[in-house]
Design a protein around this motif. Structure first.
Motif, PDB file in Angstrom:
ATOM      1  N   ARG A  63       0.833  -1.203   0.000  1.00  0.00           N
ATOM      2  CA  ARG A  63       0.000   0.000   0.000  1.00  0.00           C
ATOM      3  C   ARG A  63       0.866   1.250   0.000  1.00  0.00           C
ATOM      4  N   VAL A  64       0.455   2.218  -0.777  1.00  0.00           N
ATOM      5  CA  VAL A  64       1.208   3.456  -0.904  1.00  0.00           C
ATOM      6  C   VAL A  64       1.241   4.206   0.428  1.00  0.00           C
TER       7      VAL A  64
ATOM      8  N   GLU B  22      -0.225  11.222 -10.041  1.00  0.00           N
ATOM      9  CA  GLU B  22       0.452  10.478 -11.106  1.00  0.00           C
ATOM     10  C   GLU B  22       0.764  11.352 -12.315  1.00  0.00           C
TER      11      GLU B  22
ATOM     12  N   VAL C 109       7.863   4.798  -6.331  1.00  0.00           N
ATOM     13  CA  VAL C 109       8.328   5.985  -5.602  1.00  0.00           C
ATOM     14  C   VAL C 109       9.268   6.752  -6.515  1.00  0.00           C
TER      15      VAL C 109
ATOM     16  N   ARG D 299       4.679   5.389   2.162  1.00  0.00           N
ATOM     17  CA  ARG D 299       4.807   6.837   2.414  1.00  0.00           C
ATOM     18  C   ARG D 299       5.123   7.089   3.891  1.00  0.00           C
TER      19      ARG D 299
ATOM     20  N   VAL E 125       4.029  -0.311  -5.384  1.00  0.00           N
ATOM     21  CA  VAL E 125       4.165   1.144  -5.231  1.00  0.00           C
ATOM     22  C   VAL E 125       5.347   1.607  -6.071  1.00  0.00           C
TER      23      VAL E 125
ATOM     24  N   ALA F 266       4.882   9.159  -4.157  1.00  0.00           N
ATOM     25  CA  ALA F 266       4.576   7.737  -4.316  1.00  0.00           C
ATOM     26  C   ALA F 266       3.204   7.574  -4.949  1.00  0.00           C
ATOM     27  N   ARG F 267       3.080   6.527  -5.767  1.00  0.00           N
ATOM     28  CA  ARG F 267       1.789   6.221  -6.373  1.00  0.00           C
ATOM     29  C   ARG F 267       1.600   4.714  -6.424  1.00  0.00           C
ATOM     30  N   GLN F 268       0.352   4.313  -6.453  1.00  0.00           N
ATOM     31  CA  GLN F 268       0.003   2.898  -6.511  1.00  0.00           C
ATOM     32  C   GLN F 268       0.187   2.382  -7.936  1.00  0.00           C
TER      33      GLN F 268
END
Length: 150
Positions: free
Chosen positions: A6-7, A26, A58, A11, A56, A44-46
């Motif tokens: 999980r982002v 994004e 980063v 994070r 994730v 960070a993004r999923q």
């Protein structure tokens, strides 16, 4: 399938490590280059890979984005965080890292490499402690009135 990453968890680990979360979405991450930011930080993004695993990505940003990327990798690969960081995954930009939970085999290999790297230092410390104990025992015998013959 690997465990979902999980982002928000990644994070939190990075912010707790002293890194600045720039909070880019994004589109902003893909549009802006790593050096276009004034402050060093990460975003960070999923991501869902081809097998359906939740991962994730980063990204490191700022004037010294390469140092930020090293800090991200170092923080996430700590034994208590237990992540695997891959900078060579297909589709990643130069300033991005793919993060997933490490497998048991990866953690064991990392631990074995760490022990191998620390072995000379541990041997040196044990040798120093043995010499110190021998000197203390010799001093205790001399204080008790017993001296060596030679």
């Amino acid at each position: 399938m690997s465990r979902a990453t999980r982002v928000s968890t990644i994070r939190r680990h990075l912010v707790d490590g002293g890194l600045i979360d720039l909070g880019f979405d994004e589109a902003t991450q893909k549009a802006g280059g790593p050096t276009e930011q004034d402050t060093d930080g990460f975003a960070a993004r999923q991501h869902v890979d081809e097998s359906g695993a939740l991962l994730v990505i980063v990204g490191a940003y700022g004037p010294d984005w390469f140092a930020t990327m090293r800090e991200v990798r170092h923080r996430l690969e700590q034994p208590y965080v237990r992540c695997h960081v891959d900078g060579d995954a297909p589709g990643l930009a130069d300033n991005e890292l793919l993060v997933r939970w490490a497998t048991s085999e990866e953690l064991q290999a990392r631990k074995a490499a760490e022990e191998k790297r620390q072995a000379p230092l541990k041997a040196l410390l044990r040798q120093g402690e043995a010499q110190q104990r021998a000197a203390e025992e010799r001093q205790a015998l001399e204080d008790a009135g017993q001296f060596g013959l030679f």
